[in-house]
Design a protein around this motif. Structure first.
Motif, PDB file in Angstrom:
ATOM      1  N   ASP A  74       8.103   0.106  -7.842  1.00 22.20           N
ATOM      2  CA  ASP A  74       7.725  -0.656  -6.643  1.00 22.20           C
ATOM      3  C   ASP A  74       8.968  -1.098  -5.881  1.00 22.20           C
ATOM      4  OD1 ASP A  74       5.054  -0.464  -7.343  1.00 22.20           O
ATOM      5  OD2 ASP A  74       4.928  -2.478  -8.196  1.00 22.20           O
ATOM      6  N   ARG A  90       5.933   6.771 -10.222  1.00 21.58           N
ATOM      7  CA  ARG A  90       5.052   5.601 -10.326  1.00 21.58           C
ATOM      8  C   ARG A  90       3.628   6.035 -10.613  1.00 21.58           C
ATOM      9  NH1 ARG A  90       4.415   1.350  -5.414  1.00 21.58           N
ATOM     10  NH2 ARG A  90       3.227   3.101  -4.530  1.00 21.58           N
ATOM     11  N   GLY A  91       3.218   7.164 -10.021  1.00 21.72           N
ATOM     12  CA  GLY A  91       1.880   7.672 -10.301  1.00 21.72           C
ATOM     13  C   GLY A  91       1.684   7.965 -11.782  1.00 21.72           C
ATOM     14  N   LEU A 135       1.348   4.638 -13.560  1.00 21.78           N
ATOM     15  CA  LEU A 135       0.040   4.048 -13.291  1.00 21.78           C
ATOM     16  C   LEU A 135      -1.055   4.766 -14.076  1.00 21.78           C
ATOM     17  CD1 LEU A 135       0.425   3.550  -9.439  1.00 21.78           C
ATOM     18  CD2 LEU A 135      -0.019   1.708 -11.074  1.00 21.78           C
ATOM     19  N   GLU A 136      -0.998   6.087 -14.083  1.00 21.01           N
ATOM     20  CA  GLU A 136      -2.030   6.852 -14.808  1.00 21.01           C
ATOM     21  C   GLU A 136      -2.002   6.521 -16.288  1.00 21.01           C
ATOM     22  OE1 GLU A 136      -3.615   9.902 -17.318  1.00 21.01           O
ATOM     23  OE2 GLU A 136      -1.447   9.639 -17.007  1.00 21.01           O
ATOM     24  N   GLN A 190      -4.478   2.916 -14.703  1.00 19.63           N
ATOM     25  CA  GLN A 190      -4.791   2.557 -13.319  1.00 19.63           C
ATOM     26  C   GLN A 190      -4.883   3.835 -12.481  1.00 19.63           C
ATOM     27  OE1 GLN A 190      -2.540  -0.882 -11.739  1.00 19.63           O
ATOM     28  NE2 GLN A 190      -1.543  -1.008 -13.752  1.00 19.63           N
ATOM     29  N   LYS A 247      -5.057   4.016  -8.383  1.00 17.75           N
ATOM     30  CA  LYS A 247      -3.755   3.825  -7.733  1.00 17.75           C
ATOM     31  C   LYS A 247      -2.838   5.016  -7.977  1.00 17.75           C
ATOM     32  CE  LYS A 247      -3.717  -1.255  -7.874  1.00 17.75           C
ATOM     33  NZ  LYS A 247      -2.987  -2.452  -8.370  1.00 17.75           N
ATOM     34  N   GLN A 302      -3.686   7.861  -5.672  1.00 20.73           N
ATOM     35  CA  GLN A 302      -3.182   7.615  -4.314  1.00 20.73           C
ATOM     36  C   GLN A 302      -1.700   7.981  -4.210  1.00 20.73           C
ATOM     37  OE1 GLN A 302      -3.917   3.636  -2.945  1.00 20.73           O
ATOM     38  NE2 GLN A 302      -2.807   3.918  -1.026  1.00 20.73           N
ATOM     39  N   ASP A 303      -0.911   7.609  -5.223  1.00 14.80           N
ATOM     40  CA  ASP A 303       0.519   7.950  -5.212  1.00 14.80           C
ATOM     41  C   ASP A 303       0.715   9.463  -5.272  1.00 14.80           C
ATOM     42  OD1 ASP A 303       1.512   5.427  -4.938  1.00 14.80           O
ATOM     43  OD2 ASP A 303       2.158   5.187  -7.019  1.00 14.80           O
TER      44      ASP A 303
END
Length: 606
Positions: free
Chosen positions: A420, A441-442, A445-446, A450, A453, A456-457
């Protein structure tokens, strides 16, 4: 699963005459598969004593082949204790001593070799370095003048240590300057500039020499040509020269136009000082020994940037540090070479020297973090990354490196804020520069559960880089694994396969997409190719077993599951599921996993 573990590549500083001039803040596309981690270098301990001559010699040879310079040096010295008259043993020991940074012992051995009348080219080069270090300039000139002339047909610009006529002559020119013969020194550099292919290298040193004697106009004319000084040392020298010429505005403009300027605190500090109307002193060269150190660094850089880095590059970089201990680029190049040779502990010593001098340059620290991670020292690497982000919170690449380290340790929730921060620094208008931190970041998150989100990344990263096989594969496989949007997922993975047709991870994803869609026969071929490419991967073998089962090849399925179990699955849950398949078959396991299905009892471990 076929998700690809990645790291962003650290920025590497470009030393003198290594192209490009200054590191760019562009993360290259990461490798398609997680590389096998390098084995950590063993702690440096004295080589065990071995009786006789043959034992130490063979041990030294083996250590040298493994680039274990410290052990090689100690074993060669043990062999020399048995026979101190063998020039081959002496020269081999000298190579190992210099490579390991044992310069005082190397100097003593070079003196012994000379006293015995057995000085090799490297021994003579070590002696010349010692003369320069102690500023015995006329002795250095005389020693070079007494060297035998090149053999007929010998290339005057060859880079062999000691035998290089160009290296000798550049050292001689600096020694003449040290001996007070400035006019002759400058004339010597000018003559050397006529050698084919050597002009940019020589002109850079001629510019330094001119500046050292106060001819800033002449120095600026030379450095204004990008061919002569398009590297960080040249940029610093030119900024100092322009400032001495009362041209701070021109120096500031030059610095700010330098690629990678915002990632080089040294350049930023120079700019800020001149913005306060300060005249920079010219201290790029404090004495001729510094000049000769940069000669060694120049040759080291050329040798290090060949297709196969020449081990002699490390020797030249070590000699540069010996003559000019404050020359950070020599420490950095040595560290990078040592990393490449798998000597992570020796590399760490060089990075630590930079830190001890308060020279925490982000590029050097990023290389250091990479070395610690590859040496399987994640705690030290994480501490270094935290220190870097604390010292330079404005550096996006530092936050990316921290996120990568946390992600590699499965600290996915902690990695997300690091990415972030990097994305906030990069900004929304940076374009393609955002794709890697978005992708990384994806992944975090995965893995942190999450997925909305993460998706989306991944989709934003694909807009920035539509032909990224990694992003296509990761998003496609994630959808397949969740049994969502299977038709789209298949198309994403098929495009990734077109881009990387031999990538085992992506082939596994393609086969698994066919499996999820019930197209079992189509899944066999890509999964077999994936197994061929990644025979030691537990998950791929497990997938192969499932696909074989579904096409009726049940005995082969059991063989693949047994192999998957032997390869240590990622978790005990995965291992338990494989054991259940071996005991009861895939059909019953799947039936028990359906909503409302009867869970099967745990299969005991063998």
């Amino acid at each position: 699963m076929a998700l690809i573990a990645l790291t962003s590549a650290p920025l590497i500083s470009a030393p003198a005459f290594a192209a490009p001039a200054v590191a760019q803040n562009t993360a290259p596309e990461a490798p398609a598969a997680k590389a096998e981690p390098a084995k950590p270098a063993a702690a440096v301990t004295p080589a065990p004593a071995i009786r006789g001559l043959s034992g130490p010699y063979l041990a030294a040879r083996q250590a040298a082949m493994e680039n274990d310079y410290t052990s090689a040096a100690n074993y060669y010295l043990q062999a020399l204790a048995q026979d101190d008259t063998d020039p081959f043993l002496q020269d081999s020991a000298l190579v190992a001593l210099i490579s390991s940074g044992e310069m005082e012992r190397a100097g003593a051995l070079a003196v012994t070799m000379s006293d015995q009348g057995r000085a090799t080219e490297l021994a003579r080069l070590m002696q010349r370095s010692e003369l320069a270090r102690t500023q015995r300039w006329q002795e250095l000139v005389d020693q070079i003048d007494k060297a035998p002339p090149p053999a007929p047909g010998e290339d005057v610009a060859q880079t062999a240590p000691g035998g290089s006529q160009l290296l000798d002559k550049m050292m001689r020119a600096w020694a003449l300057l040290g001996a007070g013969n400035a006019r002759q020194a400058l004339s010597s550099f000018e003559e050397l500039g006529k050698i084919r292919g050597a002009r940019p290298m020589v002109n850079y040193h001629l510019a330094l020499a001119k500046a050292a004697v106060g001819d800033y106009e002449g120095a600026e004319q030379l450095l204004a040509d990008p061919a002569n000084g398009a590297h960080i040392l040249g940029v610093v020298a030119r900024a100092q020269i322009l400032s001495q010429l009362e041209r701070n505005d021109d120096a500031i403009a030059m610095l700010e136009a330098t690629p990678g300027f915002t990632e080089e605190p040294t350049l930023i500090a120079l700019r800020d000082r001149m913005k306060k109307d300060e005249t920079l002193p010219f201290d790029s060269i404090r004495n001729p020994a510094d000049g000769i150190a940069q000669v060694f660094l120049t040759f080291a850089s050329v040798l290090a940037t060949t297709e196969e880095p020449d081990p002699l590059a490390l020797i030249h970089a070590r000699l540069a540090s010996y003559l000019s201990p404050e020359l950070g680029e020599a420490n950095l190049l040595s560290a990078q070479m040592l990393q490449g040779f798998g000597q992570f502990d020796l590399a760490e010593r060089e990075f630590e020297k930079l830190r001890e001098r308060g020279d925490m340059r982000p590029i050097a620290e990023l290389s250091r973090i990479d070395a610690l991670a590859r040496a399987e020292r994640p705690d030290d690497a994480e501490k270094a990354a935290l220190a870097l982000t604390a010292a330079h919170p404005e550096l996006a690449q530092g936050w990316i490196a921290l996120g990568d380290l946390l992600r590699q340790q499965d600290k996915f929730a902690q990695a997300i804020p690091a990415y972030d921060k990097a994305l906030d620094i990069i900004g929304d208008k940076a374009g393609e520069a955002r794709w890697f931190p978005l992708y990384a970041r994806g992944i975090a998150l995965e893995r942190a559960g999450q997925f909305p989100k993460a998706e989306q990344d991944f989709r934003t990263a694909l807009k920035l880089r539509p032909d990224s096989a990694q992003v296509l594969n990761y998003l496609g496989y994630s959808l397949v694994d969740r049994n969502e949007k299977l038709d789209e997922a298949l198309k994403l993975i098929q495009k990734a396969v077109e881009l990387r047709p031999d990538d085992g991870y992506i082939l596994d994803s393609l086969a698994w997409a066919y499996y999820r869609l019930g197209r079992y026969d189509e899944a066999v071929s890509p999964m077999e190719r994936a197994v061929a490419a990644m025979a030691s991967d537990s998950l791929v073998n497990d997938h192969m077993g499932d696909i074989y089962w579904m096409v009726g090849r049940k005995r082969e399925a059991q063989i693949q599951w047994q192999r998957a179990l032997s390869l240590k699955p990622e978790s005990e849950t995965d291992a338990a599921r494989i054991r259940a398949k071996l005991d009861r078959g895939l059909d019953e396991v799947l039936a028990g996993e359906k909503p409302g299905g009867t869970k099967l009892p745990e299969t005991p471990k063998n």
